[in-house]
Design a protein around this motif. Structure first.
Motif, PDB file in Angstrom:
ATOM      1  N   LEU A 295       5.574   1.607   5.334  1.00  0.00           N
ATOM      2  CA  LEU A 295       3.655   1.301   5.547  1.00  0.00           C
ATOM      3  C   LEU A 295       2.656   2.674   5.550  1.00  0.00           C
ATOM      4  O   LEU A 295       1.748   2.365   4.380  1.00  0.00           O
ATOM      5  CB  LEU A 295       3.239   0.619   6.941  1.00  0.00           C
ATOM      6  CG  LEU A 295       1.578   0.337   6.817  1.00  0.00           C
ATOM      7  CD1 LEU A 295       1.364  -1.227   5.857  1.00  0.00           C
ATOM      8  CD2 LEU A 295       1.495  -0.262   7.973  1.00  0.00           C
ATOM      9  N   GLY A 296       3.080   3.724   5.621  1.00  0.00           N
ATOM     10  CA  GLY A 296       2.583   4.559   5.798  1.00  0.00           C
ATOM     11  C   GLY A 296       2.873   5.371   4.049  1.00  0.00           C
ATOM     12  O   GLY A 296       1.858   6.015   3.616  1.00  0.00           O
ATOM     13  N   PHE A 297       3.505   5.350   3.460  1.00  0.00           N
ATOM     14  CA  PHE A 297       3.565   5.620   2.355  1.00  0.00           C
ATOM     15  C   PHE A 297       3.201   5.184   1.036  1.00  0.00           C
ATOM     16  O   PHE A 297       2.836   5.798   0.624  1.00  0.00           O
ATOM     17  CB  PHE A 297       5.311   5.174   1.745  1.00  0.00           C
ATOM     18  CG  PHE A 297       5.775   5.881   0.381  1.00  0.00           C
ATOM     19  CD1 PHE A 297       6.064   4.647  -0.758  1.00  0.00           C
ATOM     20  CD2 PHE A 297       5.820   7.277   0.141  1.00  0.00           C
ATOM     21  CE1 PHE A 297       6.604   4.958  -2.069  1.00  0.00           C
ATOM     22  CE2 PHE A 297       6.095   7.794  -1.022  1.00  0.00           C
ATOM     23  CZ  PHE A 297       7.039   6.695  -1.850  1.00  0.00           C
ATOM     24  N   ALA A 298       3.100   3.808   1.744  1.00  0.00           N
ATOM     25  CA  ALA A 298       2.641   2.864   0.617  1.00  0.00           C
ATOM     26  C   ALA A 298       1.357   3.459   0.563  1.00  0.00           C
ATOM     27  O   ALA A 298       0.063   3.063  -0.251  1.00  0.00           O
ATOM     28  CB  ALA A 298       2.999   1.792   1.357  1.00  0.00           C
ATOM     29  N   ARG A 299       0.727   3.317   2.022  1.00  0.00           N
ATOM     30  CA  ARG A 299      -0.930   3.806   2.212  1.00  0.00           C
ATOM     31  C   ARG A 299      -1.394   4.981   1.506  1.00  0.00           C
ATOM     32  O   ARG A 299      -2.462   5.304   1.105  1.00  0.00           O
ATOM     33  CB  ARG A 299      -1.085   3.896   3.532  1.00  0.00           C
ATOM     34  CG  ARG A 299      -1.347   2.409   4.075  1.00  0.00           C
ATOM     35  CD  ARG A 299      -1.793   2.900   5.727  1.00  0.00           C
ATOM     36  NE  ARG A 299      -2.374   1.033   6.354  1.00  0.00           N
ATOM     37  CZ  ARG A 299      -2.292   1.065   7.934  1.00  0.00           C
ATOM     38  NH1 ARG A 299      -2.141   2.393   8.256  1.00  0.00           N
ATOM     39  NH2 ARG A 299      -2.324  -0.443   7.832  1.00  0.00           N
ATOM     40  N   GLY A 300      -0.228   5.576   1.294  1.00  0.00           N
ATOM     41  CA  GLY A 300      -0.266   7.000   0.729  1.00  0.00           C
ATOM     42  C   GLY A 300      -0.374   7.235  -0.689  1.00  0.00           C
ATOM     43  O   GLY A 300      -1.338   7.887  -1.807  1.00  0.00           O
ATOM     44  N   LEU A 301       0.537   5.804  -1.662  1.00  0.00           N
ATOM     45  CA  LEU A 301       0.126   5.941  -2.226  1.00  0.00           C
ATOM     46  C   LEU A 301      -0.817   5.088  -2.705  1.00  0.00           C
ATOM     47  O   LEU A 301      -1.896   5.726  -4.471  1.00  0.00           O
ATOM     48  CB  LEU A 301       1.487   4.549  -2.924  1.00  0.00           C
ATOM     49  CG  LEU A 301       2.867   4.775  -3.359  1.00  0.00           C
ATOM     50  CD1 LEU A 301       3.609   3.903  -3.607  1.00  0.00           C
ATOM     51  CD2 LEU A 301       3.185   6.734  -3.753  1.00  0.00           C
ATOM     52  N   GLY A 302      -2.023   4.218  -2.440  1.00  0.00           N
ATOM     53  CA  GLY A 302      -2.875   3.847  -2.690  1.00  0.00           C
ATOM     54  C   GLY A 302      -3.942   4.578  -2.701  1.00  0.00           C
ATOM     55  O   GLY A 302      -4.573   4.761  -2.938  1.00  0.00           O
TER      56      GLY A 302
END
Length: 54
Positions: free
Chosen positions: A15-22
């Protein structure tokens, strides 16, 4: 660490990784807007002081 705790930790990491991409996409779009505005100012002959305020 139990299997459930390990799975939860893995999901939090993803989830943290996905947020970082956004966030990176948003930052990139903002930089593109600033660059476009800067080019427009240069083309219009605005002075460097006004362009630095962007």
């Amino acid at each position: 660490m139990t299997d459930d705790e390990r799975a939860a930790a893995e999901l939090r990491g993803l989830l943290g990784f996905a947020r970082g991409l956004g966030l990176n996409e948003v930052r990139q779009r903002q930089r593109q807007r600033w660059r476009k505005a800067r080019r427009q100012e240069v083309n219009l002959g605005c002075d460097d002081v006004a362009a630095q305020m962007l």
